[in-house]
Design an enzyme around this catalytic site. Sequence first.
Site, PDB file in Angstrom:
ATOM      1  N   ASN A  18       0.802  -1.226   0.000  1.00  0.00           N
ATOM      2  CA  ASN A  18       0.000   0.000   0.000  1.00  0.00           C
ATOM      3  C   ASN A  18       0.837   1.279   0.000  1.00  0.00           C
ATOM      4  OD1 ASN A  18      -2.249  -1.529  -0.190  1.00  0.00           O
ATOM      5  ND2 ASN A  18      -2.975  -1.209   1.906  1.00  0.00           N
ATOM      6  N   ARG A  68      -2.107 -10.994  -4.809  1.00  0.00           N
ATOM      7  CA  ARG A  68      -2.150  -9.534  -4.928  1.00  0.00           C
ATOM      8  C   ARG A  68      -1.302  -8.881  -3.850  1.00  0.00           C
ATOM      9  NH1 ARG A  68      -7.262  -6.891  -3.718  1.00  0.00           N
ATOM     10  NH2 ARG A  68      -5.807  -5.171  -3.851  1.00  0.00           N
TER      11      ARG A  68
END
Length: 429
Positions: A23, A408
């Site tokens: 992130n 992912r």
Amino acid sequence: MDRIRIIGGNKLHGTIPISGAKNAALPLMIAALLTDETLILDNVPRLADVALLQRILGNHGVDIMAAGKRPGDHEYQGQTLHISAKNIIDTTAPYELVSKMRASFWVVAPLLARMHEAKVSLPGGCAIGTRPVDLLIMALEKLGAEISIDGGYVIAKAPGGLKGATIEFPKVTVSGTHVALMAATLAKGSTIISNAACEPEIADVADCLNKMGAKITGAGTPRILIEGVAKLHGARHTVLPDRIETGTYAMAVAMTGGEVQLSGARPELLQAALDVLAQAGATITPNNDGIKVSRNGAGISPVTVTTAPFPGFPTDLQAQLMALMTRAKGASHITETIFENRFMHVQELARFGAKISLDGETATIDGVSQLRGAPVMATDLRASVSLVIAALAAEGETMVNRIYHLDRGFERLEEKLSACGATIERISG
Ligand SMILES: CC(=O)N[C@H]1[C@@H](OP(=O)(O)OP(=O)(O)OC[C@H]2O[C@@H](n3ccc(=O)[nH]c3=O)[C@H](O)[C@@H]2O)O[C@H](CO)[C@@H](O)[C@@H]1O
Ligand SMILES: C=C(OP(=O)(O)O)C(=O)O
């Protein structure tokens, strides 16, 4: 489609290297669009989301060179990306690419700031709630953009360039803060972002932007000040360690028992989660190389936790904590306040024999003494890894299907866990 097979029951012992944060890596790569010089990012995790973003940036004309490993590099060393957005040849981010990953929508900010136009498909991403982008659009409009939505695309224009403004978010939003921050770096004049998200990934991106010549103060606090500059330049930046990966493995160890060194982890990035783990009966020892996590003998104690923006307990660790609490000695309560539909793991955890009931945004978990392996399906990224945590402690075999979600966000998950004694393998095809 790949699957993961796990035989539960082994304690974890050893060292797990923590990768760079997904992130942070994603917005950092997107920030490269702000300059025509090269941005070098070290410690970028090898993840499906990173590879997809490379394709999305490639579509805008960005050249990305991934440097190979040098002799002596650790086998888990993150990759170094040299990202050059010298010539932006296309300001459209198409549906086919953006629909697969929510963060890719954020390219709207640097494209608009530097090219004064962008056409970006409305995003997709994990099915954890409605996830609108109204606040991102509000922020860009405050900065002077004209925005319309047509055919599923956000069309943004700022013919004379963006202008500094005061942006007050009515609720804390990580995506909104990233977008406002990136856009404001090249706006004329100063911008104040109030009620900004304080997540460490925001501060990491701001650090990198400052190395690129931006003038940002206050990132990591609710009030960020940005003095716009005419141009940004190249820089080199190392992606900070992944606090969600850290917390996930810490919960896996608390679940199975044993002792694992989380190498490269930074405790201050997830103090709230570490406090909860200590309450649950794990021993957490920060040291020079990261964090040691152990649970020997003592069982798992129930906890009551509510997710909250940083520095609160992260929503991205909620599913993993729920998996851990399925074996607690008593009833736990977990309240999810960030995403309205982030309980997809509940029905899958039930397949292991977990007892969980839902009442609105609160889950009550009545701990059971033993879970049993089962075929389960991964539904979203963090839900998927919660199934892995349950499986590591369950009796017998678990088959986790649809693991593309896991890929992912977790780099070499099965290798990292099997190196610590877990019986886990990927079955391809
Ligand atoms: C790639 C990335 O960094 N993803 C993280 C990011 O997601 P993301 O940036 O999407 O999450 P936000 O912080 O923006 O969302 C928080 C809440 O605000 C709402 N909202 C957001 C934007 C908007 O325009 N309108 C609106 O209502 C969302 O629906 C959600 O309920 O932060 C989340 C909260 O820590 C994490 O779970 C995700 O892992
Ligand atoms: C929800 C997540 O990612 P995204 O925002 O990309 O869907 C996550 O990282 O847990």
